[in-house]
Write a protein that holds these residues in place. Structure first.
Motif, PDB file in Angstrom:
ATOM      1  N   ALA A  67       0.622  10.216  -5.797  1.00  0.00           N
ATOM      2  CA  ALA A  67       0.860   8.994  -5.024  1.00  0.00           C
ATOM      3  C   ALA A  67      -0.461   8.429  -4.515  1.00  0.00           C
ATOM      4  CB  ALA A  67       1.796   9.271  -3.858  1.00  0.00           C
ATOM      5  N   VAL A  68      -0.393   7.167  -4.060  1.00  0.00           N
ATOM      6  CA  VAL A  68      -1.524   6.482  -3.445  1.00  0.00           C
ATOM      7  C   VAL A  68      -1.096   6.003  -2.068  1.00  0.00           C
ATOM      8  CG1 VAL A  68      -3.040   4.471  -3.564  1.00  0.00           C
ATOM      9  CG2 VAL A  68      -2.507   5.763  -5.642  1.00  0.00           C
ATOM     10  N   LEU A  69      -1.952   6.200  -1.088  1.00  0.00           N
ATOM     11  CA  LEU A  69      -1.648   5.752   0.272  1.00  0.00           C
ATOM     12  C   LEU A  69      -1.797   4.244   0.397  1.00  0.00           C
ATOM     13  CD1 LEU A  69      -3.357   8.359   2.612  1.00  0.00           C
ATOM     14  CD2 LEU A  69      -0.906   7.896   2.436  1.00  0.00           C
ATOM     15  N   LYS A  70      -0.847   3.630   1.112  1.00  0.00           N
ATOM     16  CA  LYS A  70      -0.983   2.225   1.472  1.00  0.00           C
ATOM     17  C   LYS A  70      -1.795   2.121   2.760  1.00  0.00           C
ATOM     18  CE  LYS A  70       3.388   0.508  -0.482  1.00  0.00           C
ATOM     19  NZ  LYS A  70       4.645  -0.231  -0.161  1.00  0.00           N
ATOM     20  N   ALA A  71      -1.980   0.900   3.206  1.00  0.00           N
ATOM     21  CA  ALA A  71      -2.705   0.672   4.460  1.00  0.00           C
ATOM     22  C   ALA A  71      -2.008   1.396   5.612  1.00  0.00           C
ATOM     23  CB  ALA A  71      -2.774  -0.824   4.749  1.00  0.00           C
ATOM     24  N   ASP A 101       1.531   2.785 -10.601  1.00  0.00           N
ATOM     25  CA  ASP A 101       0.214   2.135 -10.729  1.00  0.00           C
ATOM     26  C   ASP A 101      -0.895   2.984 -10.116  1.00  0.00           C
ATOM     27  OD1 ASP A 101       1.445  -0.028 -11.947  1.00  0.00           O
ATOM     28  OD2 ASP A 101       1.777  -1.068 -10.045  1.00  0.00           O
ATOM     29  N   LEU A 102      -0.873   4.269 -10.423  1.00  0.00           N
ATOM     30  CA  LEU A 102      -1.843   5.183  -9.821  1.00  0.00           C
ATOM     31  C   LEU A 102      -3.260   4.963 -10.338  1.00  0.00           C
ATOM     32  CD1 LEU A 102       0.229   8.498  -9.814  1.00  0.00           C
ATOM     33  CD2 LEU A 102       0.084   6.743  -8.040  1.00  0.00           C
ATOM     34  N   MET A 113      -8.918   7.720  -6.366  1.00  0.00           N
ATOM     35  CA  MET A 113      -8.647   9.060  -5.847  1.00  0.00           C
ATOM     36  C   MET A 113      -7.200   9.166  -5.345  1.00  0.00           C
ATOM     37  SD  MET A 113     -12.155  10.043  -3.836  1.00  0.00           S
ATOM     38  CE  MET A 113     -11.540  11.707  -3.532  1.00  0.00           C
ATOM     39  N   PRO A 114      -6.224   9.153  -6.254  1.00  0.00           N
ATOM     40  CA  PRO A 114      -4.832   9.299  -5.817  1.00  0.00           C
ATOM     41  C   PRO A 114      -4.571  10.711  -5.292  1.00  0.00           C
ATOM     42  CG  PRO A 114      -4.974   9.422  -8.199  1.00  0.00           C
ATOM     43  CD  PRO A 114      -6.345   9.056  -7.719  1.00  0.00           C
TER      44      PRO A 114
END
Length: 365
Positions: free
Chosen positions: A305-309, A318-319, A324-325
């Motif tokens: 996963a990727v962190l949002k704001a 969309d990694l 750096m996911p």
């Protein structure tokens, strides 16, 4: 990290601020100190680790870390029945844990240790008290670390102790069979008293074996039925210790399956009360703000996963857009829950399909 439920994490918590934190998880299914292929694999992994560390850290620090790893692996002596190891190393800390399951190989360099495998292994580790009943004798055993130890309990263990008219309430005019029946009842009362003593020292699940008649009477008079998780009809006094160990292991697996079923059923109640966060995205949101008391997750569920704001939401698609996911956001959810003082329970794969593999019981709606 709150260690209310996980005291084994105390040492890790005390050293979590030192960077880098290296986690090396390795299966030991084919471990053999004389196996050249295994030793060669270790050498390759250590060389890989050293190259990665050299990209970001100075030579002295890297050398210090590699020495720690080499010492640990040189003295590696897996315990019997253990299927994996988790090695944690930082500039000020090194520790090896033996695991009760065969993990996937993993080498992680980060700002915190990867504790998922350790917690899962601890969830599998079960201790138990085994009480053997017969018409002539009682025996107590402690099951821990896949081994069985006979317990010395300060109560009479044989029926002869209750056949003496001068010592016990067995009327002298009873026929021989009646006297023996009375003595057997006293023996069972005594067995329950001894079990209470054992439970004061070991607060574990209890497994009781004996004839149908003895089990029925024990259930009727026992003050500790709530601690007994399995009654097994049969005479096990002549069984070898290895057979008794197998008996306990099968019983503990059945107990775990029953507990898992009850746990999943309880989720319905929490859901009706709007106390659940369901699916990875919602679970992350609530764990990020510490609104969590219990995390239930399938044992092999992992997701990048990727962190949002503001770090309260995540992307799981969309990694490639992020350099750096997070390689496994479930590990980070586990860390969040433990940090908030919550508990983590694992269930078998596909048992949480209705909850999208992961579900969190919140503290508040």
């Amino acid at each position: 990290m709150n260690i209310k439920y996980y005291p084994e994490l105390q040492e890790i918590e005390d050293h979590k601020s030192y960077l880098p934190s290296i986690s090396f998880i390795l299966p030991l299914k084919a471990f053999d100190r004389s196996d050249k292929s295994f030793l060669k694999l270790l050498k390759i992994k250590l060389d890989e680790l050293e190259r990665k560390l050299a990209e970001s850290y100075d030579e002295d620090l890297v050398s210090n870390l590699m020495i720690k790893f080499e010492i640990i692996l040189k003295d590696l002596k897996p315990e019997k029945f253990k299927l994996g190891i988790a090695i944690f190393v930082s500039p000020e800390f090194q520790k090896i844990y033996y695991l009760d399951f065969e993990p996937e190989e993993k080498l992680v360099i980060g700002d915190s240790f990867e504790i998922r495998d350790l917690i899962y292994s601890k969830s599998l580790t079960k201790n138990a008290i085994l009480l053997l009943l017969s018409a002539n004798e009682i025996r107590y055993f402690l099951y821990t670390n896949n081994s069985l130890t006979k317990l010395i309990v300060d109560v009479p263990l044989k029926i002869e102790a209750f056949m003496d008219n001068t010592l016990h309430d067995v009327a002298i005019y009873y026929e021989k069979n009646d006297r023996r029946e009375k003595a057997m009842h006293l023996l069972l009362d005594n067995a329950d008293k001894g079990l209470g003593m054992v439970l004061q020292s070991y607060d574990y699940d209890v497994i009781v074996t004996g004839s149908d008649k003895m089990i029925a009477h024990f259930k009727k008079i026992s003050h500790h039925n709530s601690a007994v998780k399995a009654f097994l009809p049969g005479n096990y006094f002549e069984k070898a210790q290895s057979e008794l160990i197998g008996l306990v292991q099968v019983s503990l697996n059945n107990i775990r399956a029953d507990e898992e079923k009850t746990l999943i059923q309880s989720l319905e109640v929490y859901n009706n009360n709007q106390m659940l966060a369901i699916g990875l995205n919602e679970v992350w949101k609530q764990s990020a703000i510490k609104n969590c008391q219990l995390l239930v997750v399938e044992k092999n569920y992992r997701k990048a996963a990727v962190l949002k704001a503001f770090k309260t939401e995540i992307f799981t698609h969309d990694l490639d857009a992020d350099p750096m996911p997070m390689q496994d956001v479930v590990d980070d959810v586990i860390e969040n829950v433990i940090s908030a003082g919550g508990k983590v329970l694992f269930v078998d794969d596909d048992k949480l399909l209705d909850y999208r593999h992961i579900v969190l019981v919140k503290n508040y709606v």
